[in-house]
Design an enzyme around this catalytic site. Structure first.
Site, PDB file in Angstrom:
ATOM      1  N   PHE A 266      17.177   7.172  15.554  1.00  0.00           N
ATOM      2  CA  PHE A 266      19.448   7.597  15.740  1.00  0.00           C
ATOM      3  C   PHE A 266      18.898   9.031  15.829  1.00  0.00           C
ATOM      4  O   PHE A 266      19.609   9.472  14.641  1.00  0.00           O
ATOM      5  CB  PHE A 266      19.609   6.522  14.603  1.00  0.00           C
ATOM      6  CG  PHE A 266      21.289   6.282  15.388  1.00  0.00           C
ATOM      7  CD1 PHE A 266      21.618   6.707  16.147  1.00  0.00           C
ATOM      8  CD2 PHE A 266      21.973   5.292  14.300  1.00  0.00           C
ATOM      9  CE1 PHE A 266      23.363   7.192  16.041  1.00  0.00           C
ATOM     10  CE2 PHE A 266      22.961   5.193  14.584  1.00  0.00           C
ATOM     11  CZ  PHE A 266      23.815   6.242  14.925  1.00  0.00           C
ATOM     12  N   GLY A 312      13.210  -1.832  14.388  1.00  0.00           N
ATOM     13  CA  GLY A 312      12.396  -2.510  13.893  1.00  0.00           C
ATOM     14  C   GLY A 312      11.941  -1.341  13.078  1.00  0.00           C
ATOM     15  O   GLY A 312      11.508  -0.277  13.051  1.00  0.00           O
ATOM     16  N   CYS A 319       2.905  -0.770   7.223  1.00  0.00           N
ATOM     17  CA  CYS A 319       4.006   0.196   7.257  1.00  0.00           C
ATOM     18  C   CYS A 319       4.828  -0.209   5.444  1.00  0.00           C
ATOM     19  O   CYS A 319       5.100  -1.400   5.451  1.00  0.00           O
ATOM     20  CB  CYS A 319       4.981  -0.674   7.803  1.00  0.00           C
ATOM     21  SG  CYS A 319       6.189   0.954   8.182  1.00  0.00           S
ATOM     22  N   GLY A 381       1.415  -4.590  17.120  1.00  0.00           N
ATOM     23  CA  GLY A 381      -0.259  -4.005  16.388  1.00  0.00           C
ATOM     24  C   GLY A 381      -1.132  -4.865  15.569  1.00  0.00           C
ATOM     25  O   GLY A 381      -2.387  -5.011  16.229  1.00  0.00           O
ATOM     26  N   TYR A 405      -7.851  -1.316  10.854  1.00  0.00           N
ATOM     27  CA  TYR A 405      -6.018  -1.118  11.329  1.00  0.00           C
ATOM     28  C   TYR A 405      -5.532  -0.460  10.660  1.00  0.00           C
ATOM     29  O   TYR A 405      -5.739  -0.184   9.158  1.00  0.00           O
ATOM     30  CB  TYR A 405      -5.719  -2.345  11.600  1.00  0.00           C
ATOM     31  CG  TYR A 405      -4.215  -2.683  12.068  1.00  0.00           C
ATOM     32  CD1 TYR A 405      -3.962  -1.646  12.863  1.00  0.00           C
ATOM     33  CD2 TYR A 405      -3.606  -3.514  11.645  1.00  0.00           C
ATOM     34  CE1 TYR A 405      -2.625  -1.906  13.215  1.00  0.00           C
ATOM     35  CE2 TYR A 405      -2.029  -2.623  11.562  1.00  0.00           C
ATOM     36  CZ  TYR A 405      -1.775  -1.871  12.489  1.00  0.00           C
ATOM     37  OH  TYR A 405      -0.770  -2.103  12.885  1.00  0.00           O
ATOM     38  N   GLU A 408       0.051   4.706  11.690  1.00  0.00           N
ATOM     39  CA  GLU A 408       0.762   6.398  12.553  1.00  0.00           C
ATOM     40  C   GLU A 408       0.926   6.780  11.281  1.00  0.00           C
ATOM     41  O   GLU A 408       0.986   7.789  11.593  1.00  0.00           O
ATOM     42  CB  GLU A 408       1.797   6.003  13.617  1.00  0.00           C
ATOM     43  CG  GLU A 408       1.316   4.969  15.445  1.00  0.00           C
ATOM     44  CD  GLU A 408      -0.585   5.708  14.787  1.00  0.00           C
ATOM     45  OE1 GLU A 408      -0.648   7.377  15.275  1.00  0.00           O
ATOM     46  OE2 GLU A 408      -1.772   5.328  15.254  1.00  0.00           O
ATOM     47  N   ARG A 418       5.892  11.391  14.478  1.00  0.00           N
ATOM     48  CA  ARG A 418       6.638   9.996  14.576  1.00  0.00           C
ATOM     49  C   ARG A 418       7.752   9.739  13.106  1.00  0.00           C
ATOM     50  O   ARG A 418       8.187   9.081  12.945  1.00  0.00           O
ATOM     51  CB  ARG A 418       4.725   8.996  13.785  1.00  0.00           C
ATOM     52  CG  ARG A 418       6.091   7.556  14.311  1.00  0.00           C
ATOM     53  CD  ARG A 418       4.682   6.629  14.455  1.00  0.00           C
ATOM     54  NE  ARG A 418       5.650   5.294  15.232  1.00  0.00           N
ATOM     55  CZ  ARG A 418       5.929   4.106  14.148  1.00  0.00           C
ATOM     56  NH1 ARG A 418       6.367   4.303  12.967  1.00  0.00           N
ATOM     57  NH2 ARG A 418       7.209   2.942  14.762  1.00  0.00           N
ATOM     58  N   GLY A 487       4.461 -26.273   5.542  1.00  0.00           N
ATOM     59  CA  GLY A 487       3.603 -26.405   5.132  1.00  0.00           C
ATOM     60  C   GLY A 487       3.053 -28.067   4.964  1.00  0.00           C
ATOM     61  O   GLY A 487       3.677 -28.965   5.226  1.00  0.00           O
TER      62      GLY A 487
HETATM   63  P1  RVP Z   1       2.809  -4.789  13.338  1.00  0.00           P
HETATM   64  O1  RVP Z   1       2.496  -5.518  14.413  1.00  0.00           O
HETATM   65  O2  RVP Z   1       3.352  -5.611  12.557  1.00  0.00           O
HETATM   66  O3  RVP Z   1       1.076  -4.408  12.650  1.00  0.00           O
HETATM   67  O4  RVP Z   1       2.976  -3.281  13.333  1.00  0.00           O
HETATM   68  C1  RVP Z   1       3.218  -2.991  14.390  1.00  0.00           C
HETATM   69  C2  RVP Z   1       4.435  -1.365  14.578  1.00  0.00           C
HETATM   70  O5  RVP Z   1       4.302  -1.209  13.096  1.00  0.00           O
HETATM   71  C3  RVP Z   1       4.020  -0.641  15.199  1.00  0.00           C
HETATM   72  O6  RVP Z   1       4.234  -0.792  17.023  1.00  0.00           O
HETATM   73  C4  RVP Z   1       4.745   0.293  14.449  1.00  0.00           C
HETATM   74  O7  RVP Z   1       6.119   0.856  14.870  1.00  0.00           O
HETATM   75  C5  RVP Z   1       5.055  -0.031  13.294  1.00  0.00           C
HETATM   76  N1  RVP Z   1       3.893   1.463  12.258  1.00  0.00           N
HETATM   77  C6  RVP Z   1       3.306   1.954  12.754  1.00  0.00           C
HETATM   78  N2  RVP Z   1       2.617   2.147  11.324  1.00  0.00           N
HETATM   79  C7  RVP Z   1       3.630   2.384  11.004  1.00  0.00           C
HETATM   80  C8  RVP Z   1       3.062   2.830  10.009  1.00  0.00           C
HETATM   81  O8  RVP Z   1       2.758   3.614   9.269  1.00  0.00           O
HETATM   82  N3  RVP Z   1       4.040   2.287   9.018  1.00  0.00           N
HETATM   83  N4  RVP Z   1       3.806   1.538  10.904  1.00  0.00           N
END
Ligand code: RVP
Length: 502
Positions: A266, A312, A319, A381, A405, A408, A418, A487
């Site tokens: 935003f 999101g 994250c 992700g 995994y 970012e 980002r 469950g």
């Molecule tokens: P998930 O599918 O729950 O693993 O989430 C993937 C999403 O998390 C990505 O599309 C991005 O918006 C977000 N992301 C990616 N890197 C990070 C971070 O390092 N915080 N977050």
């Protein structure tokens, strides 16, 4: 006083779908998961639609060219990660766009003046029994004939016999012209009982072969997502820093759709990036923006010209933004509010701006919930990182296969753009973690099973399309105790691991 939302911020786990009436039409094979990706006017169609509502996250550990091809085969789109050099990201896009499943560049080629002896040598080296005869003996030369093992008998012929004397000449060959689809090519193969079909370009140049033996692999992708030139579709992430250089390079490489990749979108930076695209390309380049979690954020980006809006903050599995900075919103609440804003915007302006729910999908049924709450498609992700095709290493930990995994916003990815809020400030803390996820096998098997569940749930609700699900689904909030009821409970689970005697 600060604004305080009346409702708590909720996650997917706090909802269930309530079944509706299912007629006998409500069968899994009658469900369509087609969905728009970019904005369109009332009465028109979206310029980009997917056959399944899934896109892969703009992340180093997820969206490389291999995963992009595998996902396009299933009907979705990958957004190739932008936290790499402009050159290497463009190269990945190019690889996806030049991949032609089923169209094989000929690697056994010979000139018409060469001999049977040379042909047999070639066959020995390549292991192929179909040889293209081209004027200059190259894979893209002018095609003058074809040799298969049916064209010669070693016991009856001199090894010095010239290829032109026993090949099937071009005039007698059945071939197809470049531009033919794979399924059309396969029909020609079958109708004419051929083993190989030459695909011919301009000036009778050999372009590819389509082989009958590959047929089983091709027909296995009924939902594959292709552009107007029959190439796989692919997306790419961009940032609000180097977009003046990165966007033209990605457009040139053939990216079908771009997305501004930002943890919190935003911002004026996003509008500047969208303005750049509109000034340079008008509406011909499609670009999504985000991420936002409320109606103000959506309206700002929609007004700024975004083709879709991503929703999101802080819900991603890797994250830690919410812990580090205290910003974000439960993914369900965010999607519900933004979906309502999208519908209001559509009523007000006649423009439908699709929304993408990004992050936080843990169970397959969360996909159905996200769509029912109003998402047009879903970005994942963790889900995709577990598959063979993700770009990360597969390791063994405590006897189990896992894949790597990482976020970012982790030190490993160092994708500070980002999380960048402009100026010269560079973030000095992480917003993501580095982790392992259980390895889950090939993308195709997993995506098909997940979507089979989505379709099955939609049938239970009596709803056969995504717009129908968005409009008519019934959702209920679940209490903490009813989650326990959901469950297995009040039973003693049998040990099915085979270790019960130890
Ligand atoms: P998930 O599918 O729950 O693993 O989430 C993937 C999403 O998390 C990505 O599309 C991005 O918006 C977000 N992301 C990616 N890197 C990070 C971070 O390092 N915080 N977050």
């Amino acid at each position: 006083m600060a604004y305080i939302f009346d409702e708590p911020s909720r996650t997917f786990n706090e909802y269930l779908l309530v079944p509706g009436y299912s007629s006998k039409e409500c069968r899994v094979d009658n469900v369509s998961l087609k969905t728009p990706v970019v904005k369109f006017r009332k009465g028109e169609e979206s310029a980009i639609k997917m056959n399944i509502p899934l896109v892969s996250a703009i992340m180093q550990a997820v969206s490389g060219d291999r995963l992009a091809i595998a996902l396009a085969k299933e009907g979705g789109i990958s957004f190739i990660f932008g936290s790499q050099s402009i050159e290497s990201q463009s190269e990945m896009v190019r690889k996806v766009k030049s991949h032609k499943a089923g169209f094989v560049t000929s690697d056994a080629n010979i000139r018409p003046d060469q001999t049977l002896r040379e042909l047999l040598d070639l066959k020995e080296r390549t292991g192929h029994s179909t040889t293209a005869v081209t004027e200059d003996g190259t894979a893209e030369g002018k095609m003058v004939g074809l040799v298969t093992s049916r064209d010669y008998r070693i016991s009856r012929m001199s090894l010095d016999e010239k290829v032109c004397n026993f090949m099937t000449p071009f005039e007698k060959l059945i071939y197809a012209e470049e531009g033919v689809t794979l399924s059309e090519a396969n029909d020609i193969l079958w109708d004419n009982k051929l083993n190989a079909l030459p695909i011919i370009g301009k000036n009778q140049r050999l372009a590819y072969f389509v082989f009958r033996k590959d047929y089983d692999t091709h027909k296995a992708y009924p939902d594959e997502l292709l552009d107007g030139h029959k190439r796989y579709m692919v997306g790419a992430g961009v940032n609000t820093r180097d977009y003046r250089e990165r966007i033209p390079a990605l457009v040139e490489a053939g990216a079908d759709v771009l997305c501004i990749d930002s943890s919190e979108g935003f911002t004026e930076w996003q509008k500047m990036t969208l303005d750049f695209v509109r000034e340079k390309y008008g509406d011909s380049v499609k670009i999504g923006a985000g991420n936002v979690v409320d109606k103000e954020g959506f309206n700002y980006l929609a007004d700024a010209g975004a083709d879709f809006v991503k929703v999101g903050i802080g819900g991603g599995s890797i994250c830690i933004t919410r812990e580090q900075k205290g910003i974000g919103r439960g993914q369900a609440s965010a999607v519900i509010e933004v979906a309502k804003a999208r519908d209001d915007y559509f009523r007000r302006t006649g423009v439908y701006v699709p929304i993408c729910s990004d992050g936080g999908i843990v169970y397959d049924y969360h996909m159905t919930l996200a769509l029912a709450m109003g998402a047009d498609f879903i970005m994942l992700g963790r889900y995709f990182s577990r598959f063979d095709e993700s770009p990360t290493a597969k390791l063994t930990i405590n006897g189990s296969y896992v894949k790597e995994y990482w976020g970012e916003g982790s030190n490993r990815a160092r994708n500070w753009q980002r999380y960048d809020m402009g100026g010269d400030s560079k973030l000095s803390f992480e917003e993501g973690v580095d982790s392992y996820v259980p390895y889950a096998g090939p993308l195709s098997d997993n995506v098909r099973q997940s979507l089979q569940k989505v379709k099955s749930t939609m049938c239970n609700c009596g709803l056969l399309t995504i717009p129908d699900l968005q409009k008519n689904a019934k959702l209920t909030v679940v209490s903490a105790t009813s989650i326990v009821e959901g469950g297995a409970h009040d039973v003693i689970l049998r040990d099915t691991s085979g270790n019960s005697n130890r």
